[in-house]
Design a protein around this motif. Structure first.
Motif, mmCIF file in Angstrom:
data_model
loop_
_atom_site.group_PDB
_atom_site.id
_atom_site.type_symbol
_atom_site.label_atom_id
_atom_site.label_comp_id
_atom_site.label_asym_id
_atom_site.label_seq_id
_atom_site.Cartn_x
_atom_site.Cartn_y
_atom_site.Cartn_z
ATOM 1 N N ALA A 63 -13.748 -33.619 -12.578
ATOM 2 C CA ALA A 63 -13.084 -34.885 -12.272
ATOM 3 C C ALA A 63 -11.984 -34.680 -11.229
ATOM 4 N N LEU A 64 -11.203 -33.605 -11.386
ATOM 5 C CA LEU A 64 -10.137 -33.344 -10.413
ATOM 6 C C LEU A 64 -10.700 -32.954 -9.055
ATOM 7 N N ARG A 65 -11.865 -32.321 -9.066
ATOM 8 C CA ARG A 65 -12.459 -31.924 -7.793
ATOM 9 C C ARG A 65 -12.803 -33.147 -6.940
ATOM 10 N N THR A 66 -13.084 -34.269 -7.564
ATOM 11 C CA THR A 66 -13.405 -35.475 -6.805
ATOM 12 C C THR A 66 -12.188 -36.007 -6.043
ATOM 13 N N LEU A 67 -10.985 -35.542 -6.420
ATOM 14 C CA LEU A 67 -9.769 -35.986 -5.733
ATOM 15 C C LEU A 67 -9.434 -35.143 -4.512
ATOM 16 N N VAL A 68 -10.105 -34.007 -4.357
ATOM 17 C CA VAL A 68 -9.804 -33.116 -3.237
ATOM 18 C C VAL A 68 -10.198 -33.804 -1.928
ATOM 19 N N ASN A 69 -9.224 -33.952 -1.041
ATOM 20 C CA ASN A 69 -9.429 -34.579 0.270
ATOM 21 C C ASN A 69 -10.051 -35.963 0.137
ATOM 22 N N ASN A 70 -9.623 -36.671 -0.877
ATOM 23 C CA ASN A 70 -10.110 -38.034 -1.117
ATOM 24 C C ASN A 70 -9.007 -39.013 -0.723
ATOM 25 N N PHE A 134 -7.330 -24.264 4.555
ATOM 26 C CA PHE A 134 -6.373 -25.129 3.864
ATOM 27 C C PHE A 134 -7.048 -25.915 2.748
ATOM 28 N N LEU A 135 -8.280 -26.352 2.978
ATOM 29 C CA LEU A 135 -9.006 -27.070 1.935
ATOM 30 C C LEU A 135 -9.294 -26.164 0.745
ATOM 31 N N ALA A 136 -9.507 -24.880 0.988
ATOM 32 C CA ALA A 136 -9.702 -23.945 -0.128
ATOM 33 C C ALA A 136 -8.428 -23.833 -0.963
ATOM 34 N N THR A 147 -13.708 -22.011 -3.802
ATOM 35 C CA THR A 147 -14.988 -21.639 -3.214
ATOM 36 C C THR A 147 -14.717 -20.803 -1.967
ATOM 37 N N LEU A 148 -15.138 -19.537 -1.984
ATOM 38 C CA LEU A 148 -14.844 -18.616 -0.886
ATOM 39 C C LEU A 148 -16.129 -18.143 -0.232
ATOM 40 N N ASN A 149 -15.996 -17.723 1.011
ATOM 41 C CA ASN A 149 -17.059 -17.005 1.699
ATOM 42 C C ASN A 149 -16.419 -15.937 2.562
ATOM 43 N N SER A 150 -17.230 -15.081 3.122
ATOM 44 C CA SER A 150 -16.696 -13.931 3.849
ATOM 45 C C SER A 150 -15.941 -14.332 5.109
ATOM 46 N N HIS A 151 -16.165 -15.552 5.613
ATOM 47 C CA HIS A 151 -15.498 -15.974 6.837
ATOM 48 C C HIS A 151 -14.054 -16.398 6.600
ATOM 49 N N ILE A 152 -13.731 -16.836 5.414
ATOM 50 C CA ILE A 152 -12.379 -17.359 5.169
ATOM 51 C C ILE A 152 -11.605 -16.560 4.123
ATOM 52 N N ALA A 153 -12.224 -15.564 3.507
ATOM 53 C CA ALA A 153 -11.562 -14.856 2.406
ATOM 54 C C ALA A 153 -10.241 -14.244 2.847
ATOM 55 N N GLN A 166 -0.036 -16.614 -6.642
ATOM 56 C CA GLN A 166 -0.469 -15.288 -7.058
ATOM 57 C C GLN A 166 -1.907 -15.297 -7.588
ATOM 58 N N ASP A 167 -2.268 -16.307 -8.356
ATOM 59 C CA ASP A 167 -3.623 -16.356 -8.915
ATOM 60 C C ASP A 167 -4.674 -16.502 -7.816
ATOM 61 N N LEU A 168 -4.376 -17.301 -6.811
ATOM 62 C CA LEU A 168 -5.302 -17.441 -5.686
ATOM 63 C C LEU A 168 -5.394 -16.134 -4.911
ATOM 64 N N CYS A 169 -4.289 -15.458 -4.786
ATOM 65 C CA CYS A 169 -4.277 -14.160 -4.108
ATOM 66 C C CYS A 169 -5.203 -13.177 -4.822
ATOM 67 N N LYS A 170 -5.105 -13.128 -6.144
ATOM 68 C CA LYS A 170 -5.966 -12.230 -6.921
ATOM 69 C C LYS A 170 -7.434 -12.606 -6.755
ATOM 70 N N ALA A 171 -7.709 -13.911 -6.740
ATOM 71 C CA ALA A 171 -9.091 -14.354 -6.595
ATOM 72 C C ALA A 171 -9.652 -13.947 -5.239
#
Length: 323
Positions: A63-70, A134-136, A147-153, A166-171
């Motif tokens: 449900a929260l994902r539907t708010l991303v860039n909405n 930024f959207l990530a 959601t990551l890929n090798s181009h933006i990691a 910090q949690d995003l950094c670990k991911a």
């Protein structure tokens, strides 16, 4: 006459009380009698303890994902990257999840404004970050997943540090560990001479430095690499308060001493007496390759020139395919 006393004639003793009279305890007032304990009233059954129950996490995240860039109900806009792409978000979500955004949104409030005032909402210009990156970050703030890929990691990792996530950094590190290592190694290989002069190089662990020294593509001559490792070892020795030979034991195994000319080996041997950076056995093995005019007795990769190795006459004898 008191109750219970028998009548008697003068001069005659009083007769005993009849046996049929009730015991004396029954003659006491009820409040003074020793009554058997009353059964305690039955305690009401204890109900279940308060508990916090959670619904389906996946449904909440979706449900929260539907708010991303909405743009619907959005109250803040960012203009991102050279493409000037608009990204829509919600101040309350970003502010409660990230201190950096909380500070960004609070800059428009003056000291005279009440706490509940809404500051101007931009748009905020973020020209030094890619929209996808930024959207990530936004996705992670809304859903606690990314959601990551090798181009933006690598760029997401950089942004996570800038925003203090910090949690995003670990991911990002967990996802792109192999890719990040390759990116970092490729950078070091392309700018070796500049990298070894940085503080970051001196802060490398012995394991990481050994991994770097295994590369064939370092753009630096072996004699210069030896001196860079020596400087690194002295810094690490001072920081760790351990002897130079101990802190450098792993990296020096990757130095390709057979690539050095005899005159360079002699100078190295003289300098080595000061700090014992390189084991005597390693120097002796390098001398042996010169004496035998071949690379036998040492690992083959230690006889292989790197991309930045300056040619020397004896290198042709180190080639196992040379005749």
């Amino acid at each position: 006459m008191p109750y219970g006393a028998a009548a008697s004639s003068p001069g005659r003793p009083a007769s005993r009380l009849p046996a049929c009279l009730p015991p004396a305890s029954c003659l006491l007032p009820a409040c003074l009698r020793r009554l058997p304990p009353r059964p305690s009233p039955r305690q009401p059954m204890a109900g279940p303890r308060p508990a916090r129950l959670q619904g389906e996490a996946a449904a909440f995240t979706a449900a929260l994902r539907t708010l991303v860039n909405n743009p619907q109900f959005s109250d803040v806009t960012f203009v991102v990257g050279q493409e000037q792409q608009k990204v829509f978000a919600h101040r309350c979500v970003l502010a409660c999840r990230c201190q950096a955004f909380r500070g960004m949104f609070g800059q428009g409030l003056g000291s005279e404004e009440p706490p509940g005032s809404v500051p101007p909402q931009g748009p905020f210009i973020l020209g030094n970050v890619q929209p996808e990156v930024f959207l990530a970050v936004i996705e992670f703030l809304y859903t606690n997943s990314v959601t990551l890929n090798s181009h933006i990691a690598l760029e997401v990792l950089t942004s996570s540090v800038e925003y203090g996530l910090q949690d995003l950094c670990k991911a990002a590190v967990t996802y792109g560990q192999a890719d990040l290592q390759q990116h970092c190694l490729a950078f070091i290989e392309g700018c070796t001479a500049a990298v070894v002069r940085t503080q970051g190089f001196h802060e490398l662990s012995d394991v990481v430095l050994a991994r770097v020294l295994r590369s064939d593509r370092l753009a630096m001559d072996e004699l210069d690499l030896v001196e860079a490792v020596r400087e690194w070892a002295h810094v690490s020795s001072a920081v760790l308060e351990r002897p130079v030979p101990e802190v450098a034991a792993l990296p020096v195994q990757e130095l390709r001493l057979p690539l050095l000319a005899p005159s360079e080996l002699s100078t190295l041997e003289s300098h080595n007496q000061r700090d014992l950076l390189i084991p005597v056995e390693s120097i002796a093995a390098a001398w042996r390759t010169h004496a035998l005019r071949k690379g036998s007795g040492v690992p083959s990769h230690l006889c292989r020139p790197r991309r930045g190795t300056r040619p020397r006459d004896h290198h042709r004898h180190l080639d196992p395919h040379a005749k």
